[in-house]
Design a protein around this motif. Structure first.
Motif, short mmCIF file in Angstrom:
data_model
loop_
_atom_site.label_atom_id
_atom_site.label_comp_id
_atom_site.label_asym_id
_atom_site.label_seq_id
_atom_site.Cartn_x
_atom_site.Cartn_y
_atom_site.Cartn_z
N ASP A 171 3.03 15.97 37.94
CA ASP A 171 3.86 14.97 38.60
C ASP A 171 3.98 13.72 37.73
OD1 ASP A 171 4.44 16.43 40.91
OD2 ASP A 171 2.52 15.89 41.82
N GLY A 172 4.54 13.90 36.56
CA GLY A 172 4.68 12.78 35.65
C GLY A 172 5.68 13.07 34.55
N ILE A 173 5.97 12.02 33.77
CA ILE A 173 6.88 12.13 32.63
C ILE A 173 6.14 11.66 31.38
CG2 ILE A 173 8.99 11.25 31.57
CD1 ILE A 173 10.18 10.99 34.36
N ALA A 174 6.14 12.49 30.35
CA ALA A 174 5.54 12.12 29.07
C ALA A 174 6.57 11.40 28.21
CB ALA A 174 5.04 13.37 28.36
N ILE A 175 6.15 10.32 27.55
CA ILE A 175 7.01 9.60 26.62
C ILE A 175 6.53 9.91 25.21
CG2 ILE A 175 7.85 7.34 25.88
CD1 ILE A 175 7.37 6.32 28.71
N ILE A 176 7.42 10.54 24.42
CA ILE A 176 7.03 11.14 23.13
C ILE A 176 7.77 10.47 21.99
CG2 ILE A 176 7.01 13.29 21.81
CD1 ILE A 176 7.13 14.70 24.65
N ASN A 177 7.03 10.16 20.92
CA ASN A 177 7.64 9.64 19.69
C ASN A 177 8.32 10.79 18.97
OD1 ASN A 177 7.92 8.94 16.84
ND2 ASN A 177 6.70 7.13 17.31
N PRO A 178 9.65 10.74 18.76
CA PRO A 178 10.36 11.88 18.17
C PRO A 178 10.12 12.07 16.68
CG PRO A 178 11.86 10.06 18.47
CD PRO A 178 10.56 9.63 19.10
N ASP A 179 9.52 11.08 16.03
CA ASP A 179 9.24 11.19 14.59
C ASP A 179 7.89 11.83 14.32
OD1 ASP A 179 11.68 9.92 13.84
OD2 ASP A 179 10.78 7.98 14.32
N GLY A 213 5.62 12.92 16.97
CA GLY A 213 5.13 13.82 18.01
C GLY A 213 4.08 13.18 18.91
N ALA A 214 3.73 11.91 18.64
CA ALA A 214 2.70 11.24 19.44
C ALA A 214 3.13 11.08 20.89
CB ALA A 214 2.39 9.88 18.83
N LEU A 215 2.27 11.47 21.80
CA LEU A 215 2.50 11.24 23.22
C LEU A 215 2.02 9.82 23.51
CD1 LEU A 215 1.65 13.79 26.07
CD2 LEU A 215 1.90 11.34 26.41
N GLU A 216 2.96 8.90 23.63
CA GLU A 216 2.61 7.48 23.66
C GLU A 216 2.29 6.97 25.06
OE1 GLU A 216 5.18 6.10 19.75
OE2 GLU A 216 5.97 5.64 21.74
N ALA A 217 2.88 7.56 26.08
CA ALA A 217 2.64 7.08 27.44
C ALA A 217 2.98 8.17 28.45
CB ALA A 217 3.48 5.83 27.73
N VAL A 218 2.47 7.99 29.65
CA VAL A 218 2.77 8.90 30.77
C VAL A 218 3.16 8.06 31.97
CG1 VAL A 218 1.85 10.60 32.38
CG2 VAL A 218 1.20 10.70 29.97
N ILE A 219 4.30 8.39 32.59
CA ILE A 219 4.73 7.73 33.83
C ILE A 219 4.18 8.55 34.99
CG2 ILE A 219 6.66 6.85 35.17
CD1 ILE A 219 8.37 7.13 32.60
N ASN A 220 3.28 7.98 35.74
CA ASN A 220 2.65 8.67 36.87
C ASN A 220 3.59 8.64 38.07
OD1 ASN A 220 1.05 9.75 38.84
ND2 ASN A 220 -0.52 8.16 38.76
N LEU A 221 4.16 9.78 38.41
CA LEU A 221 5.09 9.88 39.53
C LEU A 221 4.48 10.60 40.73
CD1 LEU A 221 8.37 10.72 37.57
CD2 LEU A 221 7.69 8.53 38.54
N SER A 222 3.16 10.66 40.77
CA SER A 222 2.51 11.32 41.89
C SER A 222 2.87 10.60 43.19
CB SER A 222 0.99 11.32 41.71
OG SER A 222 0.50 10.00 41.63
N GLY A 223 3.06 11.35 44.23
CA GLY A 223 3.46 10.80 45.51
C GLY A 223 4.95 10.87 45.76
N LEU A 224 5.74 11.07 44.69
CA LEU A 224 7.19 11.11 44.84
C LEU A 224 7.64 12.34 45.63
CD1 LEU A 224 9.45 9.20 43.96
CD2 LEU A 224 9.81 10.64 41.96
N ARG A 225 6.95 13.45 45.41
CA ARG A 225 7.33 14.69 46.10
C ARG A 225 7.16 14.57 47.63
NH1 ARG A 225 4.89 20.58 44.56
NH2 ARG A 225 4.17 19.37 42.79
#
Length: 351
Positions: free
Chosen positions: A286-294, A296-308
């Motif tokens: 239940d989240g979105i990963a924010i990825i550096n396209p150059d 590949g670093a996973l820089e952040a995660v948006i926690n969307l838990s509870g939205l469902r």
């Protein structure tokens, strides 16, 4: 006597074949050793490697290669380099050892990790819009103020043009029942749509939604998500790789591997390009990963838990999936498989 001679001939043939086979199986006399036997290295660290020569064979020279690219080696046949500009993820360190007119090629798997842990973001709901709960959402993307959606499952897959404010399906193209449709992206007045395991994608005219072509996957085995930056198309396939495609040929030219400070990650599903970053749903998360396209670093995660929990609960309700960014309003929209709501959200970035 004939039986005896035949038996001898068979035995000799087997021995002869066995000897020939062994000659082709060259024994490896050397191996690669890394400092402290490490196989994972963070950005900023230095990878140090040397050759283990247990039999003290006289070595003429050693060539080190990282992913088939030659790298500098020292006079003592060792390798040392600070990890700085290399892409993150899995790599192969290879050494070609030259000795007595022979070459021994040996390799070792190593992984380059990010040196910063991902940041954790939250969200605020700006607005809620109706969404077809029969839509098994696989791809979602804006073009102007119009929302396009790809839905999955065999016999139910479709490509849709929507009025996102009312949830009205303006145009719907049914996909042949043998296909399980996946992610989409829009570029150069074309819509590109993936299928899951058929190793084939489709191309549509943006204005008419008429199918104009198809493309193969080449190296990747599955199709999950798509996005683009205006020059290149990015494609996820369920593995740790996000492939970089030529928008004209759809050839897989390169890839990045999504990586944190802990390891290499996988199962990235629907993709969206947002202000220079790749936003990705992670399947069953239940989240979105924010990825550096150059890198590949996973820089952040948006926690969307509870939205469902904010959508109508029913037996077909499935996971969060579907990210669309409206470039004009700078707003992010998300939904899920068989959700009856589309959410407009604001990402809350914590320091």
């Amino acid at each position: 006597m004939k039986i005896h001679n035949s038996f001898v001939i068979i035995i000799l043939s087997i021995l002869s074949f066995s000897c020939g086979s062994n000659q082709n199986k060259q024994k490896k006399y050397f191996s690669i050793n890394t400092e402290d036997n490490k196989t994972k290295f963070m950005l900023g660290e230095t990878i140090k490697a040397n050759i283990i020569n247990a039999q003290n064979i006289k070595i003429d020279s050693v060539t080190f290669l990282l992913d088939n690219k030659k790298v500098a080696s020292k006079k003592d046949f060792s390798y040392e380099e600070k990890i700085d500009n290399e892409k993150l993820g899995n790599h192969i360190l290879t050494a070609q050892v030259f000795y007595d007119g022979n070459i021994d090629t040996i390799s070792k798997k190593v992984a380059f990790l990010n040196n910063i842990s991902p940041k954790l973001y939250s969200y605020k709901i700006i607005a809620e819009y109706p969404h077809d709960k029969e839509a098994f959402t696989q791809g979602l993307e804006f073009f102007g103020d119009t929302l396009y959606e790809s839905t999955g499952k065999k016999g139910m897959s479709s490509l849709r043009k929507l009025n996102y404010k009312t949830g009205e399906v303006l145009v719907k193209i049914d996909i042949a029942k043998e296909y399980f449709a996946e992610g989409i992206t829009i570029m150069n007045d074309k819509i590109f749509q993936l299928t899951w395991t058929s190793k084939e994608g489709f191309i549509y005219n943006l204005s008419t939604l008429e199918k104009t072509g198809s493309f193969a996957y080449n190296q990747s085995k599955e199709g999950w998500g798509l996005c683009n930056n205006g020059n290149k198309i990015y494609k996820s396939d369920g593995t740790e790789k996000i492939w970089i495609l030529d928008p004209n040929t759809l050839a897989e030219e390169d890839y990045i591997e999504v990586t944190t400070n802990k390891g290499v990650k996988s199962r990235f599903n629907e993709l969206e390009w947002v202000d220079g970053k790749i936003y990705a749903n992670t399947w069953q998360k239940d989240g979105i990963a924010i990825i550096n396209p150059d890198s590949g670093a996973l820089e952040a995660v948006i926690n969307l838990s509870g939205l469902r929990k904010k959508v109508t609960q029913h037996e077909k309700l499935d996971v969060l999936n579907g990210i669309a960014y409206n470039k004009d309003t700078k707003r992010l929209f998300v939904t899920g498989k068989n959700w009856d709501k589309l959410f407009e959200i604001e990402v809350i970035k914590k320091p």
